[in-house]
Enzyme design. Structure first.
Site, PDB file in Angstrom:
ATOM      1  N   SER A   1      60.715  51.851  64.154  1.00  0.00           N
ATOM      2  CA  SER A   1      61.728  53.161  63.851  1.00  0.00           C
ATOM      3  C   SER A   1      60.510  53.575  64.793  1.00  0.00           C
ATOM      4  O   SER A   1      61.641  55.044  64.764  1.00  0.00           O
ATOM      5  CB  SER A   1      62.085  53.997  62.571  1.00  0.00           C
ATOM      6  OG  SER A   1      61.976  52.782  61.541  1.00  0.00           O
TER       7      SER A   1
ATOM      8  N   HIS B   1      65.930  46.397  60.730  1.00  0.00           N
ATOM      9  CA  HIS B   1      66.734  46.452  59.306  1.00  0.00           C
ATOM     10  C   HIS B   1      67.470  45.678  58.975  1.00  0.00           C
ATOM     11  O   HIS B   1      67.766  44.879  58.078  1.00  0.00           O
ATOM     12  CB  HIS B   1      67.128  48.018  59.936  1.00  0.00           C
ATOM     13  CG  HIS B   1      65.840  48.844  59.271  1.00  0.00           C
ATOM     14  ND1 HIS B   1      65.160  49.558  60.106  1.00  0.00           N
ATOM     15  CD2 HIS B   1      65.054  48.957  58.182  1.00  0.00           C
ATOM     16  CE1 HIS B   1      64.331  50.007  60.392  1.00  0.00           C
ATOM     17  NE2 HIS B   1      63.850  49.906  59.198  1.00  0.00           N
TER      18      HIS B   1
ATOM     19  N   ARG C   1      67.074  46.560  64.950  1.00  0.00           N
ATOM     20  CA  ARG C   1      67.639  45.248  64.302  1.00  0.00           C
ATOM     21  C   ARG C   1      66.858  44.999  63.406  1.00  0.00           C
ATOM     22  O   ARG C   1      67.015  44.155  62.567  1.00  0.00           O
ATOM     23  CB  ARG C   1      67.218  44.260  66.062  1.00  0.00           C
ATOM     24  CG  ARG C   1      68.905  44.591  66.859  1.00  0.00           C
ATOM     25  CD  ARG C   1      68.565  43.474  67.663  1.00  0.00           C
ATOM     26  NE  ARG C   1      67.875  43.331  68.352  1.00  0.00           N
ATOM     27  CZ  ARG C   1      66.797  42.837  69.120  1.00  0.00           C
ATOM     28  NH1 ARG C   1      66.665  41.704  68.270  1.00  0.00           N
ATOM     29  NH2 ARG C   1      66.142  42.838  69.774  1.00  0.00           N
TER      30      ARG C   1
ATOM     31  N   GLN D   1      55.451  59.554  50.434  1.00  0.00           N
ATOM     32  CA  GLN D   1      54.088  58.075  51.141  1.00  0.00           C
ATOM     33  C   GLN D   1      53.399  59.056  52.824  1.00  0.00           C
ATOM     34  O   GLN D   1      52.830  58.251  53.492  1.00  0.00           O
ATOM     35  CB  GLN D   1      55.117  57.034  51.412  1.00  0.00           C
ATOM     36  CG  GLN D   1      55.990  57.198  52.477  1.00  0.00           C
ATOM     37  CD  GLN D   1      56.575  55.707  52.562  1.00  0.00           C
ATOM     38  OE1 GLN D   1      57.364  55.756  51.489  1.00  0.00           O
ATOM     39  NE2 GLN D   1      56.982  55.254  53.156  1.00  0.00           N
TER      40      GLN D   1
ATOM     41  N   GLY E   1      59.651  43.882  55.369  1.00  0.00           N
ATOM     42  CA  GLY E   1      59.771  43.632  56.399  1.00  0.00           C
ATOM     43  C   GLY E   1      58.204  42.844  56.397  1.00  0.00           C
ATOM     44  O   GLY E   1      57.372  43.300  55.848  1.00  0.00           O
TER      45      GLY E   1
ATOM     46  N   GLN F   1      51.605  46.345  52.804  1.00  0.00           N
ATOM     47  CA  GLN F   1      53.339  47.160  52.007  1.00  0.00           C
ATOM     48  C   GLN F   1      53.715  45.702  51.193  1.00  0.00           C
ATOM     49  O   GLN F   1      53.754  46.231  49.982  1.00  0.00           O
ATOM     50  CB  GLN F   1      54.183  48.049  53.255  1.00  0.00           C
ATOM     51  CG  GLN F   1      55.416  48.228  51.954  1.00  0.00           C
ATOM     52  CD  GLN F   1      56.304  48.952  52.489  1.00  0.00           C
ATOM     53  OE1 GLN F   1      56.001  50.560  52.380  1.00  0.00           O
ATOM     54  NE2 GLN F   1      57.427  48.413  53.057  1.00  0.00           N
TER      55      GLN F   1
ATOM     56  N   GLY G   1      65.367  54.519  57.093  1.00  0.00           N
ATOM     57  CA  GLY G   1      66.666  54.504  58.082  1.00  0.00           C
ATOM     58  C   GLY G   1      66.378  54.807  60.035  1.00  0.00           C
ATOM     59  O   GLY G   1      64.936  53.628  59.583  1.00  0.00           O
TER      60      GLY G   1
HETATM   61  O1  PAF Z   1      59.109  50.275  54.748  1.00  0.00           O
HETATM   62  C1  PAF Z   1      59.404  51.024  54.684  1.00  0.00           C
HETATM   63  O2  PAF Z   1      60.524  51.563  55.056  1.00  0.00           O
HETATM   64  C2  PAF Z   1      58.789  52.121  53.326  1.00  0.00           C
HETATM   65  O3  PAF Z   1      57.493  52.109  53.645  1.00  0.00           O
HETATM   66  C3  PAF Z   1      60.230  52.123  52.904  1.00  0.00           C
HETATM   67  C4  PAF Z   1      59.538  50.663  51.416  1.00  0.00           C
HETATM   68  C5  PAF Z   1      60.921  52.579  52.508  1.00  0.00           C
HETATM   69  C6  PAF Z   1      60.026  53.143  50.635  1.00  0.00           C
HETATM   70  O4  PAF Z   1      59.567  54.575  51.346  1.00  0.00           O
END
Ligand code: PAF
Length: 280
Positions: free
Chosen positions: A186, A37, A35, A61, A147, A153, A31
């Site tokens: 964010s 996302h 831009r 996480q 991204g 990640q 959430g």
């Molecule tokens: O990159 C993120 O926003 C988060 O790590 C994800 C991949 C949505 C997992 O919670």
């Protein structure tokens, strides 16, 4: 656009999508959409029949409870933004819905989770693997969009897909930047006005460092970066690494025949910012 809050409702809908032989693109998010996302959703919409966006601030996480608490949340605005794009389904589960019981799965992500973010955010990538695996198994998408700003990640999600043996195409999407170069995140909205003015120094430094490749060895460049950040004490450099893009091993020689990515993390006030740049 349909908003689902339960796994059963979402999977019921997706089963019928699959029965009709339509493809599914998944955009997992926490959430506070921006831009960056939006670019993932737009790409997913061009490549799939149905786009699912998940919005879930995943507690497992976060290694710092304060960070989880203060993570920006703006569901109404997020839904408005998605409505304007071609998102078909939005999944907004509660914590109980995603974790009806404690998730004690441990993923073997070694050595990918032992460097950079993995050192500074203990357990973070295992938490990412827990939620992403749940979302993958729930939605069984044809493609999933991540991204490149969260470069480590992205590499870990590729590994996760192998661990889970799932036939999902992981689509890497370019970093979207503000006009002054700051990578969209964010977390940027939590910067004070003064901090926001300092933040573009991060990308400027990455770009300058790439130019310095001819002058310095990788380890000399690391020292140069350290000194450059020492000049602005508000920007506290946590790490700067130049890694190859598969096993995330630090490189010691520019001539190594691998794709090189320079990654860094900086603490600025209450906000931790990460960024990276391709160094080929
Ligand atoms: O990159 C993120 O926003 C988060 O790590 C994800 C991949 C949505 C997992 O919670």
């Amino acid at each position: 656009m349909i908003v689902y809050r339960t796994r059963d409702d979402l999977t019921g809908h997706l089963n019928s999508v699959r029965r009709d032989k339509n493809s599914i693109g998944l955009v997992p998010t926490m959430g506070a959409l921006h831009r960056g996302h939006m670019s993932l959703v737009e790409k997913a919409a061009t490549e799939n029949d149905v786009v699912v966006v998940s919005i879930f601030v995943n507690p497992t996480q976060f290694n710092d409870p304060g960070d989880l608490e203060s993570y920006p949340r703006s569901l109404d605005r997020d839904l408005e933004m998605l409505q304007k794009l071609e998102a078909d389904l939005v999944f907004v589960p509660s914590i109980k819905e995603m974790y009806p019981e404690v998730d004690d799965r441990i993923y073997d992500l070694d050595p990918l989770d032992k460097v950079m973010e993995g050192i500074h955010r203990k357990g973070h990538f295992n938490g990412v693997a827990q939620i992403v695996s749940k979302l993958f198994l729930l939605t069984l998408p044809d493609r999933a969009y991540f991204g490149q700003k969260d470069f480590q990640q992205l590499v870990i999600v590729r590994r996760l897909k192998e661990i889970l043996n799932l036939d999902i195409q992981i689509v890497a999407c370019p970093i979207i930047r503000e006009k002054d170069g700051l990578a969209m995140s964010s977390r940027n909205e939590r910067l004070t006005r003064e901090e926001r003015k300092l933040a573009p120094y991060i990308y400027e430094t990455l770009k300058l460092a790439r130019e310095k490749k001819e002058e310095f060895s990788p380890s000399e460049l690391k020292d140069w970066i350290g000194k450059r950040f020492d000049k602005i004490p508000e920007l506290r450099l946590e790490y700067f690494e130049i890694v190859e893009d598969k096993a995330l091993k630090s490189i010691s020689d520019w001539n190594e025949g691998v794709n090189k990515v320079a990654c860094l993390a900086v603490q600025l006030g209450r906000v931790r910012l990460i960024d990276n740049l391709n160094f080929d």
